[in-house]
Design a protein around this motif. Structure first.
Motif, PDB file in Angstrom:
ATOM      1  N   GLY A 106       0.697  -1.340   0.100  1.00 35.59           N
ATOM      2  CA  GLY A 106       0.211  -0.157  -0.084  1.00 35.59           C
ATOM      3  C   GLY A 106       0.915   1.456   0.008  1.00 35.59           C
ATOM      4  O   GLY A 106       1.240   1.660  -0.906  1.00 35.59           O
ATOM      5  N   PRO A 107       1.130   1.793   1.094  1.00 33.10           N
ATOM      6  CA  PRO A 107       1.028   1.225   2.468  1.00 33.10           C
ATOM      7  C   PRO A 107      -0.451   1.567   2.963  1.00 33.10           C
ATOM      8  O   PRO A 107      -1.049   1.198   3.977  1.00 33.10           O
ATOM      9  CB  PRO A 107       1.767   2.002   3.366  1.00 33.10           C
ATOM     10  CG  PRO A 107       1.910   3.541   2.479  1.00 33.10           C
ATOM     11  CD  PRO A 107       1.972   3.089   1.273  1.00 33.10           C
ATOM     12  N   THR A 108      -1.360   2.397   2.153  1.00 36.20           N
ATOM     13  CA  THR A 108      -2.439   2.797   2.533  1.00 36.20           C
ATOM     14  C   THR A 108      -3.697   1.631   2.074  1.00 36.20           C
ATOM     15  O   THR A 108      -4.229   1.385   1.180  1.00 36.20           O
ATOM     16  CB  THR A 108      -3.044   3.897   1.635  1.00 36.20           C
ATOM     17  OG1 THR A 108      -2.184   5.028   2.071  1.00 36.20           O
ATOM     18  CG2 THR A 108      -4.506   4.376   2.195  1.00 36.20           C
ATOM     19  N   SER A 109      -3.508   0.781   2.913  1.00 36.11           N
ATOM     20  CA  SER A 109      -4.209  -0.643   2.811  1.00 36.11           C
ATOM     21  C   SER A 109      -4.245  -1.747   4.111  1.00 36.11           C
ATOM     22  O   SER A 109      -4.170  -0.942   5.101  1.00 36.11           O
ATOM     23  CB  SER A 109      -3.257  -1.570   1.668  1.00 36.11           C
ATOM     24  OG  SER A 109      -3.925  -2.936   1.453  1.00 36.11           O
ATOM     25  N   ARG A 110      -4.656  -2.758   3.955  1.00 38.51           N
ATOM     26  CA  ARG A 110      -4.959  -3.410   5.190  1.00 38.51           C
ATOM     27  C   ARG A 110      -4.885  -4.896   4.874  1.00 38.51           C
ATOM     28  O   ARG A 110      -5.470  -5.410   3.979  1.00 38.51           O
ATOM     29  CB  ARG A 110      -6.427  -3.269   5.682  1.00 38.51           C
ATOM     30  CG  ARG A 110      -6.854  -4.028   7.080  1.00 38.51           C
ATOM     31  CD  ARG A 110      -8.263  -3.731   7.546  1.00 38.51           C
ATOM     32  NE  ARG A 110      -8.744  -4.892   8.308  1.00 38.51           N
ATOM     33  CZ  ARG A 110      -9.283  -5.748   7.814  1.00 38.51           C
ATOM     34  NH1 ARG A 110      -9.471  -5.979   6.486  1.00 38.51           N
ATOM     35  NH2 ARG A 110      -9.768  -6.587   8.705  1.00 38.51           N
ATOM     36  N   ALA A 111      -4.245  -5.879   5.949  1.00 36.84           N
ATOM     37  CA  ALA A 111      -4.380  -7.139   5.783  1.00 36.84           C
ATOM     38  C   ALA A 111      -5.458  -7.855   6.469  1.00 36.84           C
ATOM     39  O   ALA A 111      -5.690  -7.692   7.682  1.00 36.84           O
ATOM     40  CB  ALA A 111      -2.947  -7.753   6.475  1.00 36.84           C
ATOM     41  N   GLY A 112      -6.047  -8.534   5.764  1.00 36.56           N
ATOM     42  CA  GLY A 112      -7.317  -9.125   6.170  1.00 36.56           C
ATOM     43  C   GLY A 112      -7.051 -10.351   7.119  1.00 36.56           C
ATOM     44  O   GLY A 112      -5.978 -11.164   6.642  1.00 36.56           O
ATOM     45  N   MET A 113      -7.862 -11.090   7.893  1.00 35.63           N
ATOM     46  CA  MET A 113      -7.787 -12.272   8.656  1.00 35.63           C
ATOM     47  C   MET A 113      -8.396 -13.146   7.819  1.00 35.63           C
ATOM     48  O   MET A 113      -9.659 -13.491   8.079  1.00 35.63           O
ATOM     49  CB  MET A 113      -8.029 -12.095  10.070  1.00 35.63           C
ATOM     50  CG  MET A 113      -7.594 -13.331  10.812  1.00 35.63           C
ATOM     51  SD  MET A 113      -7.813 -12.865  12.689  1.00 35.63           S
ATOM     52  CE  MET A 113      -9.511 -12.650  13.024  1.00 35.63           C
TER      53      MET A 113
END
Length: 663
Positions: A432-439
């Protein structure tokens, strides 16, 4: 009484999850859409040179792939792409239009018409990156497909323009660029595809300009549409430099709906297309949207019965039905904890792509009347014994200054063996860094945890899902906040006795590769690291250096600061200038066709490290770009990473080629 499990050194635990199994299940279905009573979507095919296949699901539940290899349905617009296909029922059968990755042309075909194979709709351009298309919508009433056109005007990565455009469905533009009709004469650097109101009288789209990224500030544009399909003068009705509108669309009754973060959270609003007055339909400190990395993402879908299917939550988004009259949401039942931004609707049905911590991504249908959910495509099947999967947990750690740091923790897990004492852990850093890691179920994570190596995925400050304030923590702090937050999670795991402080690794790709390299050159937290298609030289990645693509070429003005105002920051934070500080082994993985994070940055970093006696390996892959897609590439990468850990942490992984480290 249950007998105690035998112990074995971490990293050596026997596991049925080999690298080929993990790599073969990499990726997720994308871009679900309804064409009449059918569902279509794209799906990854790692074993077929990494292509994206187009899948058709008929009403009777049968699935087929109507486009065999080498057809590859993927757009390169802004390099990250967007919705690469669209369809409509024309003369009682489907008409499908898609982008073919190899030449980026639009093609049309009638899957139920014998002999009507894909025929080109757009020409080839020999200038720069050519013509690219994304965010498609077929409009049979106009005899056109509407899309975003990205047209290169020169050989440089930023010699390009983007505009909403209409392409004739009759193929008359296949060899004639002048037959492509540009829908508006206005000049914005970036646009999304226009959405046509149900009465055909108006169109709405999103636009923004450098140096803003779409999560910083965008504008919702509206124009009248005349009978001949031409647009009137466009006007801004919502948004601005510090307000991000991330999706806009029309409800069946003609209401204009938009996701905007004007409250600090992406909430769904009803917007007056004349005055711009916006009414928050469900005011909550939750996200109803996310970062617009790919054109055509859909976090909401208005239904014929007046309800609106929405994705919402803090961190993980879940599917619900919003009643705009009351603001109440009824969440869909089911085991899915993560939903991708690709909602489709057809009548009373909502269809999306969802996964859970122990299930891979599936095509899920929600009946908006009964509330019943069911899997209708890409159904999860256990490819390995679930006992070998980790018990994932969402955790909140404390970072510098007492700030919250979100992370997903995957402890080592194996039904046949256990370890003694704190385990080795790898800190994974998302891009990203503007992102997210999902579980979600990820067999690449299980590849390590089933062997006795824990994984901590960190949603550091700057990640999406936790409101604009959390996202803005990274403004001018890239290489600082992200590095500190990852170290805080590692320290937290060490403090509670879960992780061994002497056996910590860090790994990440793209922006995660940047953070990993920055951590290795600025902290003593980690014993080794894996750096994948990274950013390593900020000046090179700036417009002055010209080493990246147009979409992110001004991203650093937010993440670092304007180059002409803080030039020292660009040097001080770049890992390429601190090769003398790295003192632990590392693995560098790179695609040779990557135009986002080009190989030259890796080569420059290796030159800075050369002769210092630091064990390392560099593996470059032909035919790979930004994000590995080929089965053999992913197998090589996973095995090399495991071998690195074995050599550093003191174990010998079975059945894995030894990674040759040079100094």
């Amino acid at each position: 009484m249950t007998a105690a499990l035998p112990t074995a050194p971490y990293g050596t635990w026997p596991s049925p999850i080999d690298a080929a199994t993990a790599a073969a299940h990499d990726g997720s279905p994308e871009y679900v859409g309804a064409v009449g009573d059918e569902l279509w979507w794209t799906a990854p095919r790692p074993a077929e040179a990494g292509r994206r296949a187009l899948i058709r699901r008929r009403p009777d539940g049968t699935e087929e792939c109507p486009l065999p290899a080498p057809w590859n349905v993927r757009s390169r617009l802004i390099e990250y792409g967007g919705t690469p296909w669209a369809g409509a029922i024309v003369d009682d059968s489907p008409l499908i239009v898609f982008v073919h990755h190899a030449d980026q042309r639009l093609y049309a075909f009638r899957p139920d018409t014998p002999g009507d194979g894909p025929r080109p709709l757009t020409p080839v351009s020999g200038t720069g990156g050519g013509l690219r298309w994304a965010d498609l919508a077929v409009h049979p009433e106009h005899g056109e497909v509407w899309a975003v056109l990205e047209e290169f005007t020169g050989e440089g990565p930023s010699d390009c323009r983007r505009v909403p455009a209409a392409v004739p469905l009759d193929g008359s533009a296949a060899g004639d660029r002048t037959a492509v009709r540009e829908l508006t004469a206005e000049n914005h650097r970036f646009v999304t595809g226009p959405r046509l109101s149900p009465d055909g009288a108006r169109a709405a789209w999103i636009a923004w300009d450098h140096p803003r990224m779409p999560w910083d500030g965008t504008e919702l544009r509206v124009a009248d549409v005349f009978d001949d399909g031409t647009f009137g003068t466009a006007r801004t009705v919502l948004g601005g430099p510090e307000e991000s509108v991330t999706q806009a669309d029309w409800a069946p009754d003609g209401t204009l709906l938009a996701l905007t973060d004007r409250t600090g959270w992406w909430n769904l609003h009803r917007v007056d297309p004349d005055s711009g007055e916006a009414v928050n339909l469900c005011p909550r400190e939750e996200e109803f949207g996310n970062a617009l990395w790919k054109l055509g993402h859909r976090w909401f879908r208005a239904l014929d019965n007046g309800l609106i299917a929405v994705l919402h939550g803090v961190g993980a988004l879940r599917l619900g039905l919003l009643d705009p009259a009351t603001g109440e949401i009824a969440d869909a039942a089911g085991p899915w904890t993560e939903w991708n931004p690709t909602l489709a609707g057809a009548g009373r049905r909502v269809v999306g792509v969802a996964a859970g911590a122990r299930t891979s991504y599936e095509i899920v249908e929600l009946d908006a009347i009964s509330g019943h959910t069911r899997v209708v495509g890409n159904a999860h099947h256990d490819t390995v014994d679930p006992a070998y999967l980790p018990e994932a947990r969402h955790r909140v750690f404390t970072g510098p200054g007492g700030r919250e740091v979100h992370a997903n923790i995957y402890p080592p897990a194996n039904p046949a063996v256990t370890g003694e004492g704190p385990a080795p852990y790898a800190v994974w850093v998302h891009g990203g860094p503007t992102s997210r890691a999902g579980m979600v179920l990820d067999l690449e994570i299980a590849y390590f945890t089933s062997r006795g190596i824990g994984v901590a995925e960190v949603n550091y400050g700057g990640s999406t899902g936790y409101g604009r304030a959390y996202r803005n923590r990274l403004r001018e702090q890239w290489g600082v906040v992200d590095v500190e937050d990852c170290a805080a999670v590692a320290a937290g795991l060490v403090a509670e006795g879960a992780a061994d402080p002497d056996r910590l690794a860090i790994r990440g790709g793209s922006a995660g590769g940047w953070t990993s390299a920055a951590a290795l050159t600025s902290t003593s937290t980690y014993a080794c690291g894996t750096v994948i298609y990274p950013i390593l030289d900020l000046y090179g990645w700036s417009p002055a250096g010209g080493e990246t693509h147009d979409f992110e070429s001004r991203y650093l003005e937010t993440l670092i600061g304007p180059l002409d105002e803080v030039p020292e920051r660009y040097r001080d934070r770049s890992p390429v200038h601190h090769g003398d500080r790295i003192d632990v082994p590392f693995l560098l993985l790179q695609g040779l066709d990557d135009v986002i994070c080009p190989p030259v940055q890796c080569e420059r970093f290796l030159a800075a490290v050369a002769g210092r006696g630091i064990p390392h390996a560099y593996i470059a892959f032909e035919g790979e770009s930004h994000g590995f897609r080929r089965l053999d590439t992913m197998v090589t990468s996973l095995e090399a990473e495991l071998s690195l850990y074995g050599q550093v942490f003191g174990f010998t992984p079975a059945g894995v080629p030894k990674l040759e480290l040079t100094t």
